[in-house]
Each structure stands twice: as structure tokens, then as C-alpha cells.
Design a protein around this motif. Structure first.
Motif, PDB file in Angstrom:
ATOM      1  N   ILE A  16     -23.831  -1.570  14.244  1.00 42.67           N
ATOM      2  CA  ILE A  16     -23.163  -1.077  15.458  1.00 42.67           C
ATOM      3  C   ILE A  16     -23.651  -1.882  16.649  1.00 42.67           C
ATOM      4  N   PRO A  17     -22.787  -2.343  17.566  1.00 37.23           N
ATOM      5  CA  PRO A  17     -21.336  -2.218  17.479  1.00 37.23           C
ATOM      6  C   PRO A  17     -20.771  -3.185  16.450  1.00 37.23           C
TER       7      PRO A  17
ATOM      8  N   THR B 167     -16.773   1.195  16.410  1.00 38.48           N
ATOM      9  CA  THR B 167     -17.848   2.154  16.687  1.00 38.48           C
ATOM     10  C   THR B 167     -17.233   3.550  16.872  1.00 38.48           C
TER      11      THR B 167
ATOM     12  N   ARG C  45     -23.163  -4.371  24.658  1.00 38.00           N
ATOM     13  CA  ARG C  45     -23.355  -4.193  23.207  1.00 38.00           C
ATOM     14  C   ARG C  45     -24.683  -3.534  22.851  1.00 38.00           C
ATOM     15  N   ASP C  46     -25.689  -3.668  23.721  1.00 35.37           N
ATOM     16  CA  ASP C  46     -27.005  -3.117  23.383  1.00 35.37           C
ATOM     17  C   ASP C  46     -27.198  -1.677  23.855  1.00 35.37           C
TER      18      ASP C  46
ATOM     19  N   THR D 116     -25.510   1.092  22.957  1.00 38.84           N
ATOM     20  CA  THR D 116     -25.493   1.956  21.763  1.00 38.84           C
ATOM     21  C   THR D 116     -25.411   1.021  20.567  1.00 38.84           C
ATOM     22  N   THR D 117     -26.443   0.999  19.739  1.00 35.76           N
ATOM     23  CA  THR D 117     -26.503  -0.037  18.709  1.00 35.76           C
ATOM     24  C   THR D 117     -27.348   0.370  17.506  1.00 35.76           C
ATOM     25  N   VAL D 118     -26.990  -0.198  16.370  1.00 35.97           N
ATOM     26  CA  VAL D 118     -27.888  -0.304  15.218  1.00 35.97           C
ATOM     27  C   VAL D 118     -28.028  -1.804  14.987  1.00 35.97           C
TER      28      VAL D 118
ATOM     29  N   PHE E 155     -30.316   4.119  14.822  1.00 33.42           N
ATOM     30  CA  PHE E 155     -29.393   4.134  15.955  1.00 33.42           C
ATOM     31  C   PHE E 155     -30.188   4.216  17.255  1.00 33.42           C
TER      32      PHE E 155
END
Lengths: 277, 277
Positions: free
Chosen positions: A107-108, B133, B211-212, B214-216, B237
């Protein structure tokens, strides 16, 4: 993908299998990682005789990305090359579809990742991802072409960027000698009246029964990297090549039948590009 | 998503923002994991005061999947419930789109995985995945609805199945108290003439710059589970909730402007469903 010469009769039928989407490739781009790896290098590493890879699958060399060549960065290089070939400014793109079977992050998705690497991170250009394993590019092409044909989008980028080298199983010669890294991009637009380019027909079949024939079992919620039952091989690509080929060969006639071509149309098919090594 | 009452004037404009896609939800289904987890249980585990979660984000409980409740299996349960509500046989589906922000496996994508869990693994029904996402469902809805409106597809299933619980960071109360697991499915079909259901307008903005927020970061080719530079948190996450909310709030007026509604049309908007906790 089936490429046919157009026929005037095709345009007459209404609600026939004929789509007649007037779309063309305005530009194509690619990026190959700097490091080129000869089959002999892998053969020495895994202890099979030199020449095995070329004899087995026809692969003499492939490229492997280094950590600075991230998938979204490679995809952006390919996309910029496609734009340059078409003479189109990046801001003139209406849609970016990441069409990769392998992700850079969970993600994303790769859509906004590629958009940002193209310097378009504040452009708002709609960007998302389509995943259909090896057929991701074809699935995204259908979505982009339909929107162009309907006039909802003027120019769309379809980008595939794959890094397989991090997930190679060096205990399986068939797999570790076959896959490399790289990126391709097409800029699509409406075909002008003097251009015969079109998508005529689309047929698509999915058989989930064979989900284990080519798989990376892990890296998702099943066999998550932190789960106690996760095995080392779960993060690696696993393939039963012969069984996959057998299914593809068995199902190909059904696929072609779904295209609904009559005998005369079949005669006009010039190229069939099967996805099998 | 903006829901409007239809206006006769909408149908007149040609190549306006008005799509007028005549699509309706024929059936809806959902699946919630058996295990229901109260906020107090998590609060005790991470050492924050009881009631913090409810006060902070309004979440009193969530469901967490156990290993037998795999994402594709949950998605199939939701899909079968949607079919049952609509009175449609599984074989009557023409398209299955997996629209999940989290994957069960890296390869294949969730489309064929859900298809197989529905007992349709040899049906050939086209199945693939869309990943955007948290907006994956909306992105897939657009694709399915367009094909139904164009008459290319009669019935399409859009399925989101998410397992967040395997990737929760229990060092971050904001994250580990917010997310749960579950699946939803819509069966879509053409709206009959006596039904006003339609998709009127679509606007979409992507800003990869953030992009950073909300991210995995891991689970793909970057910070792959086997890479020496991969950190424990890369498979979890990570969210900057306030910064995400700030960007969403800042950009919302631009989004609404892109819908191209005039003053009278804005008056007729009855619901705005923002995606923010």
C-alpha cells in the motif's frame, strides 16, 4: 492478443462481438535495469551445466534491478520514454494505470507510486492498479481503451513494471533462469480517421482452479511475513511450468471460439501472441 | 460518492460530465469474521485507558479473521450472499472484480482466488483485481458499471475483502484500534426502465506525493521479506491520520468542482459519504 486486418463488414453489426474501438498506441517506452545477467552466471551459481537455460527456455540473459531501480521508478522511466516518443507533455495524460503482476509496496498501489516518480505527484491525474498476474497489461489495456473509445479520456498510460529477481527460488532452475526485471509503457489515444488501428474483439477466461500452478503464496494476509506458520518459500515465486502450459494449450481453442470469428475472419488473423515462454 | 435525484435536464446534454449509466445494485452481501474484538481488549493489551478508542475514533468493536477465514473465502461468502439476495445463480455472473486494498497472496490476484472459493474455478468467468488502496471498491464499481451500461456485461460482482489484523502495529494506538477485517460484495446489473438508479458523474483525483501518509512499505519488491534491509515495521500498516485528513479536507472542494455541478444540481445532492474515520 489477436491482430486482424479491418473489414468493412465489421462496422455494420450492432451488439455483435465486434467492438471497433478506435484506439492507437501513440508512444511506447521501456526501461531495462543496468545489470545484465548472463545465463552462465546463474548456471554456475545453482550448479547446472552451462547452456541449460538457453536449451530449456531460450533465455540467454536477463536484467536484474539493483535497489536504486525501484519498480515505480523503472515504470516512470518507461512512461516518460513513451511520452517522449509521442511528443506529449506529462501533464497531457488523463489516466495512469499500473498494470504489474508484482507490487513495489503493498500500500499504496503502483498507480500513485509511478505518478509520483514521473513528477506528477500533485497533478491529481487519476492513477490506480490492475492486477491479473501475467495478463495485467492486457486487462489494463482494455480498461484504458474503452474509456478512450467512449471519449471519457483522451490519453491514457498503461505501465507494467516487474521486479521478479527479489523472489527467485534458486532451488528451482526452471524458475530462477526464466524471469528478469524491466518495465514497459504504452501511451494510448484515439486513432485518427486515417489510421486503421482498432481493438476489434476481446475474450477473457479465468480459471481459479489452477491458482497454485503459478503463485507467490505469501506477502499478503495469508502467510504474512510475521505469521508463525510462514515458510521461507512463501515469499518466492513458484511455478509448475509443464502443468501451466498444458492448461493453456487445452483452453486456447475455447478462448478463440469466444472471439466469435467466422471462417473468413479466422483467415485474416495474422498474429497470435501466446503468453508462454 | 455523490447521490443525486435524477433530473430530466441531465439526459439532454451530450458529451457533458453527465454519464447517465443505467446501473443498479441487484444484491448486496457481507461477511464478518466470527471473532468480535471489543476495544477494551486492545486497550488492555497496549496499555491505554479503557474508552480511548471510542473517544478517539468512534470504534467500539471490530472483527478479526482467524486463519481459516482467508480473504478470498470471506469474499466468496459475501459474493454468495449478494447472489442469494438477488436470486441469481453463480453461473449467471459475467465478471468478477476483486477490489481489495489488501491481498491474500501476491500471485495470483484475488479475482481468481474468490472465483475458485465460489465454486466457479472452472467456469472461465473473467476475474481480475483492481487496487486503489481504500478506494478500490469505487474504482472497480466504475469499471463494472461502464461495461454494464455499454451492454458488454449483464451482471458483474464487485468484491472487497480485507484482512488488516495481520498487519496491525500495536505500538501505534491510532492504527491498531481502528482497523478490522471483513468482506462486502455487490452484484450489479442494468437498471430496468422503471428504476431510477444510475451513476451520473465520476471524478477522480490521485496525488502520489502523499504516498507515505498511509502505507505498507514492504511485502513487495521493495523491502521484500527476504531483503537484508527490511525492517519489522515494513510489513505493517503505517498511517499519519491527521496529515491524511488535512489533505483530504484541502482537496475535497477541487474534487466536487470536477463533478461540474451547477448551483441547482448542488442543491439536489442529498448525501456525501467521505472516506475518513
Amino acid at each position: 492478443m489477436v491482430t486482424m486486418e479491418p473489414s468493412p463488414a465489421d462496422a455494420v453489426a450492432c451488439r455483435s462481438p465486434e467492438l471497433g474501438w478506435r484506439v492507437r498506441i501513440a508512444g511506447m517506452g521501456r526501461y531495462l535495469p543496468r545489470r545484465r545477467v548472463a545465463s552462465a552466471e546463474i548456471e554456475a551459481r545453482i550448479g547446472v551445466r552451462e547452456g541449460w537455460s538457453l536449451a530449456h527456455s531460450g533465455v540467454a540473459f536477463r536484467h536484474w534491478a539493483d535497489p536504486s531501480e525501484r519498480a515505480s521508478w523503472m515504470g516512470a522511466q518507461a512512461a516518460m520514454a513513451a511520452l517522449q516518443q509521442a511528443g506529449v507533455d506529462p501533464a497531457g495524460v488523463d489516466l495512469i494505470i499500473n498494470a504489474s503482476g508484482s507490487a513495489e509496496r503493498a500500500i499504496p498501489d503502483g498507480g500513485p507510486m509511478i505518478q509520483q516518480e514521473m513528477g506528477l505527484g500533485e497533478s491529481g491525474i487519476p492513477s490506480f492498479s490492475v492486477h491479473a498476474t501475467c495478463l495485467s497489461f492486457i486487462a489494463a489495456l482494455e480498461i484504458a481503451a474503452e474509456r478512450i473509445h467512449q471519449g471519457r479520456v483522451d490519453r491514457a498510460l498503461v505501465v507494467s513494471s516487474e521486479i521478479a529477481s527479489v523472489a527467485l527460488d534458486f532451488d528451482t532452475p526452471e524458475v530462477c533462469t526464466l524471469f528478469g526485471d524491466g518495465a514497459v509503457a504504452w501511451l494510448l489515444e484515439r486513432a485518427p480517421t486515417d489510421c486503421a488501428s482498432a481493438i476489434h474483439r476481446i475474450a477473457w477466461m479465468t480459471n481459479g482452479l489452477h491458482r497454485d500452478l503459478t503463485t507467490v503464496r505469501g506477502c499478503g494476509s495469508f502467510r504474512h511475513p510475521h505469521s508463525s506458520d510462514t515458510l521461507h518459500g512463501d515469499a518466492l515465486f513458484q511455478m509448475e511450468g509443464r502443468a501451466t502450459l498444458r492448461q493453456a494449450t487445452r483452453l486456447a481453442p475455447q478462448m478463440l471460439a469466444r472471439l466469435g470469428l467466422d471462417a473468413e475472419q479466422r483467415e485474416r488473423v495474422r498474429w497470435i501472441a501466446p503468453h508462454q515462454a
